[in-house]
Scaffold this motif. Structure first.
Motif, mmCIF file in Angstrom:
data_model
loop_
_atom_site.group_PDB
_atom_site.id
_atom_site.type_symbol
_atom_site.label_atom_id
_atom_site.label_comp_id
_atom_site.label_asym_id
_atom_site.label_seq_id
_atom_site.Cartn_x
_atom_site.Cartn_y
_atom_site.Cartn_z
ATOM 1 N N ASP A 57 43.578 43.466 30.835
ATOM 2 C CA ASP A 57 42.310 43.797 30.186
ATOM 3 C C ASP A 57 41.884 42.756 29.165
ATOM 4 O O ASP A 57 40.732 42.762 28.721
ATOM 5 C CB ASP A 57 42.405 45.171 29.516
ATOM 6 N N ALA A 58 42.779 41.870 28.772
ATOM 7 C CA ALA A 58 42.458 40.868 27.751
ATOM 8 C C ALA A 58 42.271 39.463 28.325
ATOM 9 O O ALA A 58 42.095 38.505 27.583
ATOM 10 C CB ALA A 58 43.565 40.847 26.687
ATOM 11 N N ILE A 59 42.288 39.330 29.645
ATOM 12 C CA ILE A 59 42.116 38.020 30.279
ATOM 13 C C ILE A 59 40.681 37.553 30.083
ATOM 14 O O ILE A 59 39.733 38.323 30.212
ATOM 15 C CB ILE A 59 42.432 38.089 31.781
ATOM 16 N N SER A 60 40.521 36.270 29.766
ATOM 17 C CA SER A 60 39.180 35.697 29.645
ATOM 18 C C SER A 60 39.153 34.352 30.357
ATOM 19 O O SER A 60 40.182 33.691 30.500
ATOM 20 C CB SER A 60 38.792 35.531 28.173
ATOM 21 N N HIS A 96 42.464 32.211 30.025
ATOM 22 C CA HIS A 96 43.431 32.648 29.020
ATOM 23 C C HIS A 96 44.039 33.965 29.486
ATOM 24 O O HIS A 96 43.310 34.936 29.712
ATOM 25 C CB HIS A 96 42.758 32.826 27.657
ATOM 26 N N LEU A 97 45.366 33.992 29.633
ATOM 27 C CA LEU A 97 46.076 35.170 30.129
ATOM 28 C C LEU A 97 47.110 35.604 29.094
ATOM 29 O O LEU A 97 48.249 35.124 29.097
ATOM 30 C CB LEU A 97 46.770 34.831 31.455
ATOM 31 N N PRO A 98 46.724 36.514 28.174
ATOM 32 C CA PRO A 98 47.656 36.962 27.134
ATOM 33 C C PRO A 98 48.856 37.694 27.743
ATOM 34 O O PRO A 98 48.709 38.507 28.648
ATOM 35 C CB PRO A 98 46.820 37.917 26.283
ATOM 36 N N ASP A 108 35.714 32.312 42.639
ATOM 37 C CA ASP A 108 36.275 33.660 42.667
ATOM 38 C C ASP A 108 37.665 33.591 42.043
ATOM 39 O O ASP A 108 38.524 32.837 42.495
ATOM 40 C CB ASP A 108 36.357 34.166 44.110
ATOM 41 N N LEU A 109 37.875 34.378 41.003
ATOM 42 C CA LEU A 109 39.121 34.354 40.246
ATOM 43 C C LEU A 109 39.672 35.765 40.174
ATOM 44 O O LEU A 109 39.001 36.668 39.673
ATOM 45 C CB LEU A 109 38.810 33.812 38.848
ATOM 46 N N THR A 110 40.888 35.985 40.692
ATOM 47 C CA THR A 110 41.499 37.316 40.662
ATOM 48 C C THR A 110 42.968 37.223 40.280
ATOM 49 O O THR A 110 43.605 36.186 40.447
ATOM 50 C CB THR A 110 41.390 38.036 42.029
ATOM 51 N N LEU A 111 43.465 38.339 39.775
ATOM 52 C CA LEU A 111 44.878 38.456 39.435
ATOM 53 C C LEU A 111 45.438 39.647 40.197
ATOM 54 O O LEU A 111 44.896 40.745 40.130
ATOM 55 C CB LEU A 111 45.053 38.669 37.932
ATOM 56 N N SER A 112 46.523 39.419 40.930
ATOM 57 C CA SER A 112 47.131 40.486 41.710
ATOM 58 C C SER A 112 48.631 40.241 41.790
ATOM 59 O O SER A 112 49.069 39.139 42.154
ATOM 60 C CB SER A 112 46.529 40.515 43.114
ATOM 61 N N ASP A 113 49.419 41.252 41.448
ATOM 62 C CA ASP A 113 50.884 41.173 41.529
ATOM 63 C C ASP A 113 51.452 39.947 40.824
ATOM 64 O O ASP A 113 52.345 39.274 41.340
ATOM 65 C CB ASP A 113 51.341 41.176 42.991
ATOM 66 N N GLY A 114 50.921 39.628 39.646
ATOM 67 C CA GLY A 114 51.434 38.511 38.868
ATOM 68 C C GLY A 114 51.040 37.138 39.380
ATOM 69 O O GLY A 114 51.590 36.129 38.962
ATOM 70 N N SER A 158 44.925 44.912 41.770
ATOM 71 C CA SER A 158 44.250 43.632 41.699
ATOM 72 C C SER A 158 43.126 43.705 40.664
ATOM 73 O O SER A 158 42.441 44.709 40.559
ATOM 74 C CB SER A 158 43.665 43.304 43.084
ATOM 75 N N LYS A 159 42.940 42.650 39.898
ATOM 76 C CA LYS A 159 41.945 42.638 38.818
ATOM 77 C C LYS A 159 41.046 41.430 39.011
ATOM 78 O O LYS A 159 41.515 40.293 39.080
ATOM 79 C CB LYS A 159 42.662 42.561 37.471
ATOM 80 N N SER A 160 39.735 41.654 39.111
ATOM 81 C CA SER A 160 38.772 40.579 39.205
ATOM 82 C C SER A 160 38.459 40.084 37.793
ATOM 83 O O SER A 160 38.373 40.874 36.858
ATOM 84 C CB SER A 160 37.496 41.076 39.883
ATOM 85 N N ILE A 161 38.290 38.777 37.624
ATOM 86 C CA ILE A 161 38.084 38.189 36.312
ATOM 87 C C ILE A 161 36.705 37.543 36.264
ATOM 88 O O ILE A 161 36.375 36.702 37.110
ATOM 89 C CB ILE A 161 39.172 37.136 36.014
ATOM 90 N N ASP A 162 35.881 37.938 35.303
ATOM 91 C CA ASP A 162 34.563 37.343 35.128
ATOM 92 C C ASP A 162 34.690 36.000 34.434
ATOM 93 O O ASP A 162 35.474 35.838 33.507
ATOM 94 C CB ASP A 162 33.656 38.258 34.290
ATOM 95 N N ILE A 163 33.873 35.037 34.858
ATOM 96 C CA ILE A 163 33.853 33.717 34.251
ATOM 97 C C ILE A 163 32.605 33.620 33.394
ATOM 98 O O ILE A 163 31.507 33.844 33.874
ATOM 99 C CB ILE A 163 33.861 32.621 35.323
#
Length: 139
Positions: free
Chosen positions: A109-112, A123-125, A61-67, A133-138
């Protein structure tokens, strides 16, 4: 002549302190359940590489929240061995996690992310970021 016991204690503390510093610098000190990571700044993006051997992409599980990039992985117990019985069993349920605070906002929106041979690469441009909070697909 007998040596001062406080000097002996100082020597021991100095040796331990030096070993801790050397271990941290070499990445040698790992907290159990912590994922070893490398974070690189290419100028245009951050690239996070994490070792997660033995996990499937569905386990991660990979997420991005508040930097902060949050990585959590859980591997469940495998069923009993189909062709016999275990004589030794050390590979059981395992959980690992890591939180990485990013120094600058990234374009959410460009995270992969990709996962191959037990290595997760994210990769976090760099650009702006949102508060949600943003969930990231692998892949």
């Amino acid at each position: 002549m007998r040596r001062n016991p406080f000097e002996e204690i100082e020597d021991v503390l100095e040796r331990v302190s030096r070993q801790v510093e050397e271990g941290m610098g070499a990445g040698g000190l790992q907290v159990p359940g912590s994922v070893p990571v490398d974070v690189a700044d290419t100028g245009e993006e951050y690239v996070v590489t994490a070792d997660l051997p033995g996990y499937d992409t569905d386990d991660i599980d990979l997420t991005l929240s508040d930097g902060t990039l949050r990585l959590e992985a859980t591997r469940t117990d495998e069923e009993e061995y189909a062709e016999g019985r275990y004589l030794r069993r050390e590979r059981t349920r395992a959980s690992a996690s890591r939180r990485i605070r990013l120094p600058e906002p990234v374009d959410e929106d460009a995270i992969s992310a990709g996962y191959e041979d037990g290595v997760l690469t994210v990769h976090l441009p760099k650009v702006g970021g949102g508060e949600e909070s943003k969930s990231i697909d692998i892949e």
